[in-house]
Design an enzyme around this catalytic site. Structure first.
Site, PDB file in Angstrom:
ATOM      1  N   ILE A 202      65.169 -17.864  43.977  1.00  0.00           N
ATOM      2  CA  ILE A 202      66.370 -18.309  44.487  1.00  0.00           C
ATOM      3  C   ILE A 202      66.406 -18.257  46.009  1.00  0.00           C
ATOM      4  O   ILE A 202      66.094 -16.989  46.367  1.00  0.00           O
ATOM      5  CB  ILE A 202      67.460 -17.997  43.809  1.00  0.00           C
ATOM      6  N   SER A 203      66.608 -19.138  46.845  1.00  0.00           N
ATOM      7  CA  SER A 203      66.464 -19.055  48.010  1.00  0.00           C
ATOM      8  C   SER A 203      67.545 -18.172  48.594  1.00  0.00           C
ATOM      9  O   SER A 203      68.576 -17.769  48.057  1.00  0.00           O
ATOM     10  CB  SER A 203      66.864 -20.321  48.987  1.00  0.00           C
ATOM     11  N   GLN A 204      67.384 -17.579  49.979  1.00  0.00           N
ATOM     12  CA  GLN A 204      68.276 -16.721  50.699  1.00  0.00           C
ATOM     13  C   GLN A 204      69.438 -17.316  51.069  1.00  0.00           C
ATOM     14  O   GLN A 204      69.473 -18.399  51.522  1.00  0.00           O
ATOM     15  CB  GLN A 204      67.366 -16.349  51.757  1.00  0.00           C
TER      16      GLN A 204
ATOM     17  N   ARG B 284      76.826 -16.667  42.934  1.00  0.00           N
ATOM     18  CA  ARG B 284      75.390 -16.883  42.957  1.00  0.00           C
ATOM     19  C   ARG B 284      74.790 -16.085  41.743  1.00  0.00           C
ATOM     20  O   ARG B 284      73.781 -15.905  41.165  1.00  0.00           O
ATOM     21  CB  ARG B 284      74.879 -16.241  44.359  1.00  0.00           C
TER      22      ARG B 284
END
Ligand code: SAH
Length: 219
Positions: free
Chosen positions: A64-66, A38
């Site tokens: 950016i998504s969790q 990530r």
């Protein structure tokens, strides 16, 4: 070197958190999360936070998504080797890369409305040598009719209802996942059976950036 070690330890801690909270259960999804770093998908300013279980700012007011949400959506989608996937809302490309890992010889098409993010995601995927992804600048509401049908469709931005063209572009037996509603959203999983759409899962309590209209409009 020190930084890498740091990332590795933080990743292990994140995986433990996601498992304990029930957001990570599938071994294949776990290996995808381990394989796709990530920290390679976030801007320098938030690198330190790359392994926190939180959405992070990227650019153009997007996030950016969790990680736990990416894990849940990926698990619900039940992705198989060789499938053809459509993603709406590429953002950083992290979710895209996870999908690409899981489809292997298959292909991921991902649509993003901001050219800057298209470039950012392409660069991030190139760094990792990922070559089964096509990122397209455009309006994801329309899907990609000429590449349809898709075995799986994932919408990574909140919509009032699932855009009709996307339902049309889902294959027979295919699954579609989307966050639906204004704030907060419910995550819904739909399946197409004999040209009918049925709801398989519906879980409230998620927050996503909105699915918008035309390309690169709001500055
Ligand atoms: N999953 C991504 C984050 C997605 S945020 C990640 O983890 O990085 C949602 C993304 O959807 C944003 O990048 C936003 O620009 C994009 N988006 C919003 N409306 C869109 C539309 N109509 N078509 C394509 N992309 C859209």
């Amino acid at each position: 070197m020190k930084t890498n070690k740091n990332h590795q330890q933080k990743l292990e801690d994140l995986i433990i958190i996601m498992k304990k909270s029930g957001f990570l259960n599938d071994e294949k999804v776990e290996s995808a999360i381990r394989k796709i770093p990530r920290n390679e998908f976030v801007p320098m300013s938030v690198k330190e936070k790359a392994y926190e279980n939180a959405p992070l700012s990227i650019m153009k007011n997007q996030t950016i998504s969790q990680p736990s949400v990416v894990s849940r959506m990926t698990e619900w989608l039940d992705i198989r080797e060789g499938q053809k996937i459509l993603e709406v809302g590429t953002g950083s490309g992290w979710q895209t890369a996870i999908l690409s890992y899981l489809v292997g010889s298959g292909k991921v098409y991902s649509i993003e409305r901001h050219s800057e993010l298209v470039e950012f995601a392409k660069k991030n995927l190139d760094k990792l040598g990922i070559n089964n992804v096509k990122i397209i600048l455009g309006d994801g509401n329309l899907g990609i009719p000429e590449e349809s049908p898709f075995d799986r469709i994932i919408i990574t931005a909140a919509c009032k209802k699932v855009p009709e063209p996307l339902l049309e572009q889902l294959s027979e037996g295919g699954l579609l996942i989307a966050p639906i509603g204004k704030y907060p959203q419910s995550l819904i999983l739909l399946k197409k059976i004999s040209q009918e759409i049925i709801e398989v899962k519906n879980q409230p309590g998620y927050v996503f950036v909105p699915l918008l209209g035309k390309i690169d409009e709001e500055k």
